[in-house]
Design an enzyme around this catalytic site. Structure first.
Site, mmCIF file in Angstrom:
data_model
loop_
_atom_site.group_PDB
_atom_site.id
_atom_site.type_symbol
_atom_site.label_atom_id
_atom_site.label_comp_id
_atom_site.label_asym_id
_atom_site.label_seq_id
_atom_site.Cartn_x
_atom_site.Cartn_y
_atom_site.Cartn_z
ATOM 1 N N HIS A 60 0.853 -1.185 0.000
ATOM 2 C CA HIS A 60 0.000 0.000 0.000
ATOM 3 C C HIS A 60 0.891 1.239 0.000
ATOM 4 O O HIS A 60 2.007 1.217 0.539
ATOM 5 C CB HIS A 60 -0.883 0.028 1.249
ATOM 6 N N GLU A 62 0.855 3.915 1.724
ATOM 7 C CA GLU A 62 1.271 4.349 3.063
ATOM 8 C C GLU A 62 2.449 3.532 3.580
ATOM 9 O O GLU A 62 3.413 4.066 4.125
ATOM 10 C CB GLU A 62 0.112 4.219 4.069
ATOM 11 N N CYS A 90 -6.363 1.860 5.790
ATOM 12 C CA CYS A 90 -6.926 0.587 6.233
ATOM 13 C C CYS A 90 -6.332 0.225 7.600
ATOM 14 O O CYS A 90 -5.424 0.905 8.079
ATOM 15 C CB CYS A 90 -6.600 -0.494 5.202
ATOM 16 N N CYS A 93 -2.405 -0.098 7.498
ATOM 17 C CA CYS A 93 -1.685 1.164 7.334
ATOM 18 C C CYS A 93 -1.861 2.088 8.540
ATOM 19 O O CYS A 93 -0.916 2.765 8.951
ATOM 20 C CB CYS A 93 -2.127 1.851 6.050
#
Length: 156
Positions: A60, A62, A90, A93
């Site tokens: 991801h 992040e 999410c 993260c």
């Protein structure tokens, strides 16, 4: 915590995150982009979702900017940093931001299906954890939402 960075800086950082998110869409990945700001408000890392490219569920945007900055400074502690992301983080993260000890998360669009910085959970501010993260929501939210809607609309 460090002194809050001005809204103008958040907007400029979010524009950089949106550009990274557009690159993710062009590469066939969910269009999420993230930037990391140091305590002075300078962008020190930029990335996008790379799950498809790397065949990695943890790739991801992040996670990638947090890891890049930690490697750059040789420390997993990112006190004084601000994570700016186009979509509400999410659970993975949001948890990583807590463990990395960032000062704040700034996000654009809320994520009612998987958001863990307010929508479903509030991991960054959970008092049971050893660190709490300031949240700033809704920065360029419409642009962030539109990027996602365009991507998923094209997929249908």
């Amino acid at each position: 915590m460090s002194e809050p960075i001005s809204d103008f800086d958040y907007i400029e950082a979010m524009r950089a995150a949106l550009a990274a998110g557009a690159e993710a869409a062009a590469a066939g990945d969910v269009p999420v982009g993230a930037v990391l700001l140091d305590a002075g408000g300078s962008i020190v890392a930029v990335d996008r979702n790379r799950r498809e490219e790397l065949s990695d569920a943890t790739a991801h945007a992040e996670m990638l900017v947090l890891s890049a900055r930690s490697r750059q400074i040789g420390d997993w502690r990112l006190n004084g940093h601000t994570l700016v992301v186009t979509l509400e983080p999410c659970p993975m993260c949001a948890g990583a931001a807590v463990w990395a000890r960032v000062d704040r998360i700034v996000y654009g669009a809320a994520d009612p299906k998987a958001g863990a910085a307010w929508s479903l959970y509030n991991i960054p501010q959970d008092r049971r954890l050893n660190h709490r993260v300031e949240l700033v929501e809704g920065v360029l939210a419409e642009e962030s939402r539109q990027l996602l809607e365009n991507f998923f609309g094209d997929k249908r």
